[in-house]
Design an enzyme around this catalytic site. Structure first.
Site, PDB file in Angstrom:
ATOM      1  N   HIS A 127       0.825  -1.214   0.000  1.00 14.91           N
ATOM      2  CA  HIS A 127       0.000   0.000   0.000  1.00 14.91           C
ATOM      3  C   HIS A 127       0.858   1.262   0.000  1.00 14.91           C
ATOM      4  CE1 HIS A 127      -2.877   2.880   2.022  1.00 14.91           C
ATOM      5  NE2 HIS A 127      -3.670   2.334   1.117  1.00 14.91           N
ATOM      6  N   ASP A 185      -7.146  12.987  -7.877  1.00 13.05           N
ATOM      7  CA  ASP A 185      -6.822  11.801  -7.072  1.00 13.05           C
ATOM      8  C   ASP A 185      -8.140  11.157  -6.694  1.00 13.05           C
ATOM      9  OD1 ASP A 185      -5.868   9.843  -5.434  1.00 13.05           O
ATOM     10  OD2 ASP A 185      -4.848  11.168  -4.023  1.00 13.05           O
ATOM     11  N   MET A 186      -8.386   9.974  -7.217  1.00  7.60           N
ATOM     12  CA  MET A 186      -9.667   9.339  -6.973  1.00  7.60           C
ATOM     13  C   MET A 186      -9.526   7.833  -6.870  1.00  7.60           C
ATOM     14  SD  MET A 186     -11.307   9.802 -10.800  1.00  7.60           S
ATOM     15  CE  MET A 186     -12.539   8.506 -10.671  1.00  7.60           C
ATOM     16  N   ALA A 187     -10.236   7.275  -5.894  1.00  9.79           N
ATOM     17  CA  ALA A 187     -10.465   5.842  -5.892  1.00  9.79           C
ATOM     18  C   ALA A 187     -11.701   5.592  -6.747  1.00  9.79           C
ATOM     19  CB  ALA A 187     -10.679   5.336  -4.474  1.00  9.79           C
ATOM     20  N   LYS A 237     -19.220   2.275 -15.184  1.00 13.51           N
ATOM     21  CA  LYS A 237     -18.041   3.014 -15.651  1.00 13.51           C
ATOM     22  C   LYS A 237     -16.897   2.887 -14.650  1.00 13.51           C
ATOM     23  CE  LYS A 237     -20.908   6.347 -18.142  1.00 13.51           C
ATOM     24  NZ  LYS A 237     -21.295   7.766 -18.295  1.00 13.51           N
ATOM     25  N   GLY A 319      -8.090  19.037  -6.893  1.00 14.21           N
ATOM     26  CA  GLY A 319      -6.947  19.148  -5.993  1.00 14.21           C
ATOM     27  C   GLY A 319      -6.777  20.509  -5.350  1.00 14.21           C
TER      28      GLY A 319
END
Length: 362
Positions: A127, A185-187, A237, A319
């Site tokens: 991680h 920044d995305m999960a 998606k 951001g």
């Protein structure tokens, strides 16, 4: 689920330099060199500063447990397995992602300087925290930076009731004339699993659009959600993009993919075995760095200056909220979950780390 706590009970204001020193002391106590411990601490505290507490110091107890159980190593040097100039495959040897990632992105930046683009695929990894830190590393060097990782399966296929893919984070950082202004920044789940764990620790319900229970039924109970499945962002998606990140990280590198990537919070003695991909693109490849910076700045200006909906006073770049929050919290103190602070201090006691005095502001 525990009783819901108030905001005042849930959060505490601490000095960021104290927080970084305390986290560094914990990792020094479990056997890291002081410089490596400081590198890990800086990455975790930066996430809290930016308001991404799911990737901040709340992770310390889990990391310490995995280190003590052997599920993550203290290795820091990468093994180069394949080197074709612009592209590399490296083995992180199960070491902390906060140590392997800056090296891997450093290689990508260096290759971009030589070839216009650098691609570094990392297997046998662990991680790496917030993906934005590694994308911004390239952005600061004048490149477009891209960082991604796979995770243990957390999400079902659309209509499914079985975990198949992780929520696989993706970050892209874009330099402008004013610095690294545009940072996505995305999960690829509706939210990161860490946010659900924070809600569980604080006794807060979650929206029923975040996760399901083990049967696949949407739930507001974070404890049930931890045992269930995350829901993909944007439905099919999000699932499709997460699947492709599994290809670009684990399948491409020869590393772990799908359920070969082990969970972080279970089986602490087993390697996480996730995989990462780091890309750096030198805008010189496309006609010049300065011209690119001017154009990306123009794009940023256009977005900020576009028409707002009723009741909206300001529009933000991806951001930008996080960057402003980090600057403010560096000055005035960083707010973290009380459960996160308690976990950090408990980890420090467990490993015998010396905690500096005077860190809590309120």
């Amino acid at each position: 689920m525990t009783a819901q706590a108030s905001d005042a009970d849930r959060r505490v204001l601490v000095r960021p330099e104290w927080l970084e020193a305390t986290v560094g002391a914990v990792f020094t106590a479990v056997g890291f060199e002081s410089e490596d411990a400081a590198e890990i601490a800086a990455a975790l505290v930066e996430a809290d500063l930016r308001g991404v507490s799911s990737h901040g110091v709340m992770l310390v107890p889990m990391y310490v447990e995995r280190l003590n159980a052997g599920g993550v190593t203290r290795e820091r040097e990468l093994d180069v397995l394949f080197d074709a100039g612009a592209a590399m495959v490296v083995d992180a040897r199960g070491g902390m992602g906060q140590l392997s990632s800056p090296q891997a992105m450093g290689h990508a930046i260096e290759r971009a300087g030589r070839y216009g683009i650098g691609i570094v695929s990392v297997r046998n990894a662990h991680h790496f925290g917030a993906a934005s830190r590694w994308a911004m590393q390239a952005g600061t060097a004048g490149c477009i930076g891209i960082a991604m990782s796979n995770t243990t399966p957390l999400m079902p296929a659309p209509g499914g009731a079985e975990r198949l893919v992780g929520n696989n984070p993706l970050a892209i950082a874009v330099p402008t004339t004013a610095g690294v202004e545009i940072v996505l920044d995305m999960a690829l789940s509706a939210v990161a699993l860490g946010k659900i764990r924070l809600a569980a620790s604080a006794g807060r319900p979650i929206p029923d659009t975040w996760a399901t229970d083990a049967s696949g039924t949407p739930t507001t109970d974070p404890d049930e959600a931890v045992l269930g499945m995350l829901l993909p962002a944007a439905g099919h998606k999000g699932f499709g993009l997460a699947l492709m990140i599994d290809v670009l990280t684990g399948v491409l590198s020869g590393g772990g993919w799908g359920d070969q990537v082990r969970p972080l919070y279970r089986e602490p003695d087993r390697p996480n075995d996730c995989a990462h991909l780091f890309l750096a693109i030198d805008p010189e490849l496309m006609g010049g760095v300065e011209d690119f910076r001017r154009r990306s700045s123009g794009l940023a200006t256009r977005i900020r200056g576009s028409a707002t909906a009723p009741g909206v006073n300001r529009l933000y770049l991806p951001g930008e909220i996080e960057a402003e929050r980090a600057a403010q919290q560096r000055r005035n103190g960083v707010l973290i979950e009380r459960s996160g602070l308690d976990g950090l201090l408990a980890a420090a006691r467990t490993v015998g780390a010396a905690v500096p005095a005077g860190g809590v502001l309120s």
